[in-house]
Design an enzyme around this catalytic site. Structure first.
Site, PDB file in Angstrom:
ATOM      1  N   GLY A 126       1.176  -1.532   0.025  1.00  0.00           N
ATOM      2  CA  GLY A 126       0.127   0.188   0.122  1.00  0.00           C
ATOM      3  C   GLY A 126       0.803   1.830  -0.007  1.00  0.00           C
ATOM      4  O   GLY A 126       1.048   2.404   1.250  1.00  0.00           O
ATOM      5  N   GLU A 252      13.284  -3.837  -2.620  1.00  0.00           N
ATOM      6  CA  GLU A 252      12.630  -3.770  -3.913  1.00  0.00           C
ATOM      7  C   GLU A 252      13.115  -3.708  -4.969  1.00  0.00           C
ATOM      8  O   GLU A 252      13.307  -4.289  -5.740  1.00  0.00           O
ATOM      9  CB  GLU A 252      11.124  -3.366  -3.303  1.00  0.00           C
TER      10      GLU A 252
END
Lengths: 388, 348, 388, 348
Positions: A126, A252
């Site tokens: 999110g 990431e």
């Protein structure tokens, strides 16, 4: 320098390979970003977990094998070489988990990690909001203090949430101090998507998969810290979410999300395709040259990550250099697929695996911080050019 | 010397642009998507045709631009036709205007005979749609709704009414393509031309197919850039429109540069075909090579500058981008066309 | 559309060609950016002027032939095809002259234009300063009013002045109103370099030529407007120099400085070189492909400029589109030479004509407003993206 | 598995970097320029050598890294040597360290015999300089001051003392190259190896020449980028440092990315050569292809971000840039090396 694998690493590789060859679904699964595909993927992920292949580098207590980072690289290489399915649990195990290992309390680690490796809890990100994409610090979703209930009330909208429609939990940043300067006053929250006040709306992605979702939060209650992990909580200190999140984005962008095995496997398939085309006498020197160039780049990425792992193992942090990885792997992935489509000639437009892969690859330069942002980071934080 | 469209050509082009803006908005393109790909992307049920646009084009004379006046057309030439195909690209009109009104119309006009006499008036009137391409294994766009097929190679050029040949439907990434391979085309329908003359006529048809695709690619590129400029001017991050960032500006400037220098090549090739210039084939290859590359550049820049929203099927960009992918590889990709230029320059 | 030349244009072409073939120096001249080379170039320029080929598109009164812009294109094409020398007068005839035609008084036109076409007056640019390069409006050289003497006193430093050490005159911008906002308060001046207070220092360029100069001005007197053209003067209105200069930079970026004939001639030589390499069996498909691609680009540039000329002839101004030309020709020129160097293989590093040409080409993306600035202009003024 | 230089290698590299910063500053490189090109660029009179650096390197042992200890060297391997060649590139040292201390030293070490016994100790001591390359028509760097030549092809590898062969001097764009073609080399000097074994030994020499150039290119690239970052951080336009513009940032980020991913390929190839990996040649080609392209990218970005000042000979950038141009084409350009990769992948 030592570019050889030890005997125990080689035997680890053999074990991975034989398990994978025996168990990997044939033919491959449909995309995990559709509802039917997702269910099949879950079966696969749970099989991985059953035989302790889901998270090889984690402690055994959480379903792992305590494998080294080197062994993890080997596992990944074998995993992609055999053509095993993309991991629908990846946002949890590759992005959130390193953050929980770093910032989570023992209670949070105990609660979340096993449920994550077993694919009971399925996590989505999110981060992005309609007005906070590249400008992540522009987040406006807020968490208001509810002292009486001992927690927070979350309100706002998250978007571009990959696989949000199929997941059970969301991790992300919310503004806890609206008066603080942009990067401050944010807190990292863990939110069960079945909490009251959460609405998830899936929508279609370029490649036709329903892989995106918008997540609306309307006065959603999340308890403090680790007081009730099942109900969610805060991860790391209140108002310090930016620093916590940056640890996640480093994962990431860097190696953990995109292991070199993935691109070497694609490069290998590209070379196979080129050989087929060559056998039929239709391979031009031009395209052969591009195949070779892309294949070299996949090797270069693999070597670069060997350097990363060496650094990590010896305690040197890659830091902003993870932006190099992100730019390189994402553009490499596009190039590998572009060259494959050139090999396919007039058949390139067919909705086959290379076209699907191309569409997926095109998201690489956009997500996890656009490559424009990554180039800024390289310029400012690696090269040292002035911000202003 | 005068290198610009005539006033009439500009007026015609503007009229077609306006007509397609009305009759072929993105919703119409979306509705034309069909097959499995169409369903997956939230549309479905279309057959790759926007019939309201097609009949309006027929009414305006666009489908008969190259058809002789005696057969109900306007009797004009490539120079008049090609700017209109740019407009078809701008609208991402999926209907086979290039195959029908450009490739087939010019070929039948040049070949003449019974087939031409029978079909040309129906082409001009918009009663029939044609799919055109090489005789062989390549997927043919618009095949699923074609009333006739025009396929050729060096030895023969065939005209095949639908029903005389078997279709193997294929799914394209662009759900409006109506794509299929033909089975048994080599012996189906009528041989329009055979023997040595076939090579010339087939080559001319292939050139027009390539130039038509190049023209559509120019239109698609300009449209994608316009959409992206509009979005980047409005979308704000870091307190400013993202279009004020130099990284966005320069990507879009580069793409617009590529398109700006491809477009004149397309116009020149149209002029050369219209006048039977012996270098017309070379000029077509120059145009198709550059228009294909420019469209890829424009598509890449547009997607990247849009960011995540461009990656959704609810937003329109993908309709244009996927068409650009398809057309850039159709009728010869950039490598094939540069190979022809290389040969013309006397290089290996 | 009409891509044919008229009979009179064809006969003009024949006349150009036969004169050039008869008179062009063989072997070619040494670089005009060295002192010995410059003298030889001057002889050539004066020969051109004698036979009225120096400025074909100018009125006969100023040494021209009143040729059309189309005929000018033809002349340029023939000029470069035959391999005639680079024009050392180009900054005058291609950049300053259009400005004098547009903004000069009759007295200025009469005085300067003939002396320019005959290569008596040799003009260099005085735009850049040590701290005003891409940021041209950052000019600090100033002109102070001298009412008593009826003119201005110029003080400051100009730099990167191409061939400044060999020229007789300088045109450039000076700040006449120090209080005005950056783009205002500038005036366009014409300055004889033999005026008292001018010092010129030449320095070496990448390619070894002494082509650059710094010009120091220390209280140099220049009379008002056109009161004494031999002593210099102001061009256009006082404090309006930015607008006057922009007319010049449009010429510089667009077609007049870089006619397509130049790049088509280079592309032709590149194809010849490739054929030689091919004949010796050493041409790879890869490099052949790049030759073809660069050749196509040279053709595309030629066609684009045919569109420009059509627009100009029919009264439509190219405006900011001249930035397209600048970016395209400058990068095309680099590419043409790069491909040639690839054809030369291990001999590429030799100090031969292609390497010299490459070094010269590398200046293209920098001068006349860097290509970064040009891309900003395209983005903002052609595409309409927001400045801020 | 461990992919990083050892602590010893890092220390050695740092020492060499410091030594070259002292003994081979840009002024020294400039003074080494000679010939007509040297004169034209304001220097002249040099012979392509910086002897102070050369003797300091000899003293530190750098010239004998690969020479066996019995011959006065350090008896180390490619992995130890290659990082030092990166440093030679960083300093734009024009002296033939690659040819002498890498190509010739490794070849003589591997071939052994009388020539090796006689020359290796002198190599390690810095008493002699070698020029190395293919037996043929290619220009040889450092030829004008070489004491011996090592040239080979598939059939023979020759060792030719200076004086036994005629030199045809050539002007390079880089005035410090000491470039010449050899005349009559095919019959001059001693045949070190002949017959089938020659192909292997010549190929190993060619691989080391290519890898040495690749290593120097990495150093040159890093240096050019460092110069450019420093300049762009200081130079102000529009009221801000030009390095704060995204167009400058992204050009330099791209160049640094290219270098960052070429460098590991260079290290890996060194490891493969050191261990006799059967794929060593392939690894060298991957490294040289990418290091050459990266250096061109770095040179282009550096010049463009410097603007006009980078285009002057008074500024140092051109010393590095021209060396990069020369080395990127030397010992096989990117196309040739990718062709070898293509062949290794079993493609045409």
């Amino acid at each position: 320098m030592d570019l050889t694998w030890s005997a125990s690493e080689e035997s680890f590789r053999a074990e991975c390979r034989s398990w994978l060859e025996e168990h990997v679904p044939r033919p491959g699964l449909p995309s995990g970003d559709t509802s039917e595909g997702f269910a099949l993927h879950l079966e696969w992920e749970r099989l991985l977990h059953r035989d302790r292949w889901a998270v090889v580098s984690w402690p055994e207590a959480y379903g792992g094998r305590g494998a080294s980072l080197w062994e993890w690289l080997i596992f990944e290489e074998e995993y992609y070489r055999v053509g095993a399915p993309q991991r629908v649990t990846q946002n949890g195990i590759f992005l959130l988990a390193p953050t929980i290992f770093e910032f989570g309390t023992p209670a949070q680690q105990d609660h979340y990690l096993t449920r994550m490796s077993s694919a009971e809890d399925l996590w989505c990100q999110g981060w992005s909001e309609p007005n906070a994409g590249s400008d992540l610090a522009g987040i406006t979703s807020r968490a208001a203090r509810d002292d009486a209930a001992g927690g927070w009330r979350l309100t706002g909208q998250k978007t571009w949430t990959t696989r949000g429609a199929f997941c059970t939990h969301l991790f992300g940043l919310f503004r806890t101090d609206p008066d603080a300067e942009r990067h401050r006053g944010l807190t990292y929250f863990l939110v069960p998507l079945d909490a009251e006040g959460v609405t998830v709306r899936g929508f279609g992605r370029l490649d036709g998969d329903e892989g995106f979702a918008e997540v609306f939060l309307d006065d959603v209650f999340v308890p403090d810290g680790d007081t009730d992990p099942a109900g969610g909580g805060t991860l790391g200190a209140v108002d310090q979410g930016w620093g916590v999140a940056m640890a996640t984005t480093t994962s990431e962008r860097g190696l953990t999300l995109r292991s070199p095995g993935r691109f070497r496997a694609t490069a290998g398939r590209l070379v196979d395709l080129a050989r087929e085309v060559d056998a039929s006498g239709c391979l031009s020197e031009l395209v052969a040259d591009r195949v070779a160039d892309a294949w070299i780049d996949a090797e270069a990425y693999a070597l670069f990550t060997l350097g990363d792992v060496t650094d990590i193992v010896e305690g040197r942090s890659p830091g902003a250099r993870s932006s190099y990885n992100k730019i390189f792997w994402s553009e490499l992935d596009v190039r590998l697929h572009e060259v494959a489509l050139e090999l396919l000639g007039a058949d390139a437009e067919l909705d086959g695996p290379w076209m699907k892969g191309y569409e997926f690859a095109l998201s690489g330069p956009i997500y996890a911080g656009t490559n424009e942002i990554q180039r800024n980071i390289v310029a400012e934080r690696v090269l040292g050019l002035p911000r202003k | 010397m005068r290198f610009a469209p005539t006033e009439d050509q500009v007026d015609f082009r503007d009229a077609v642009r306006a007509l397609l803006a009305d009759t072929c908005p993105p919703e119409a393109v979306r509705a034309a998507w069909g097959g499995r790909v169409g369903e997956e992307t939230g549309g479905g049920g279309g057959d790759g045709r926007v019939r309201a646009a097609w009949s309006a084009l027929a009414e305006m004379g666009v489908l008969g631009v190259l058809v002789p006046e005696s057969a109900g057309g306007l009797g004009l030439d490539d120079e008049d036709m090609v700017p209109l195909l740019v407009e078809c690209g701008r609208a991402a009109l999926p209907d086979p205007v290039t195959a029908t009104a450009y490739v087939a119309a010019a070929t039948l006009r040049d070949v003449g005979g019974e087939v031409a006499d029978g079909w040309l008036p129906r082409l001009a009137a918009g009663e029939v749609a044609v799919a055109a391409g090489p005789l062989g294994d390549a997927p043919l766009a618009g095949a699923l709704t074609a009333d006739a097929f025009l396929v050729g190679d060096d030895a023969v050029l065939r005209w095949i009414p639908a029903g005389d040949v078997e279709l193997e439907p294929l799914e394209s990434v662009d759900g409006s393509r109506g794509l299929a391979r033909l089975r048994g085309a080599a012996t189906a329908g009528t041989a329009l031309v055979e023997g040595p003359a076939a090579a010339t006529v087939s080559a001319a048809a292939a050139d027009r197919a390539a130039l038509g695709a190049a023209a559509e690619l120019v239109g698609l590129s300009e449209r994608m850039l316009a959409m992206t400029v509009a979005y980047a001017s409005e979308r704000r991050q870091f307190g400013v429109p993202i279009g004020s960032f130099q990284a966005v500006k320069h990507q879009l400037a580069d793409a617009s540069l590529a398109v700006a220098f491809a477009a004149p090549l397309v116009l020149r090739a149209a002029n050369s075909l219209a006048h039977g210039d012996p270098d017309a084939g070379l000029h077509v290859s120059m145009a198709k090579a550059k228009a294909s590359s420019a469209a890829r550049t424009a598509a890449d820049a547009s997607l990247q500058c849009h960011g995540a929203i461009g990656y959704t099927v609810e937003y329109d960009l993908h309709l244009f981008m996927k068409r650009a992918w398809a057309l850039s590889a159709q009728a010869g990709g950039p490598d094939q066309h540069r190979a022809r230029v290389r040969a013309a320059l006397g290089l290996r």
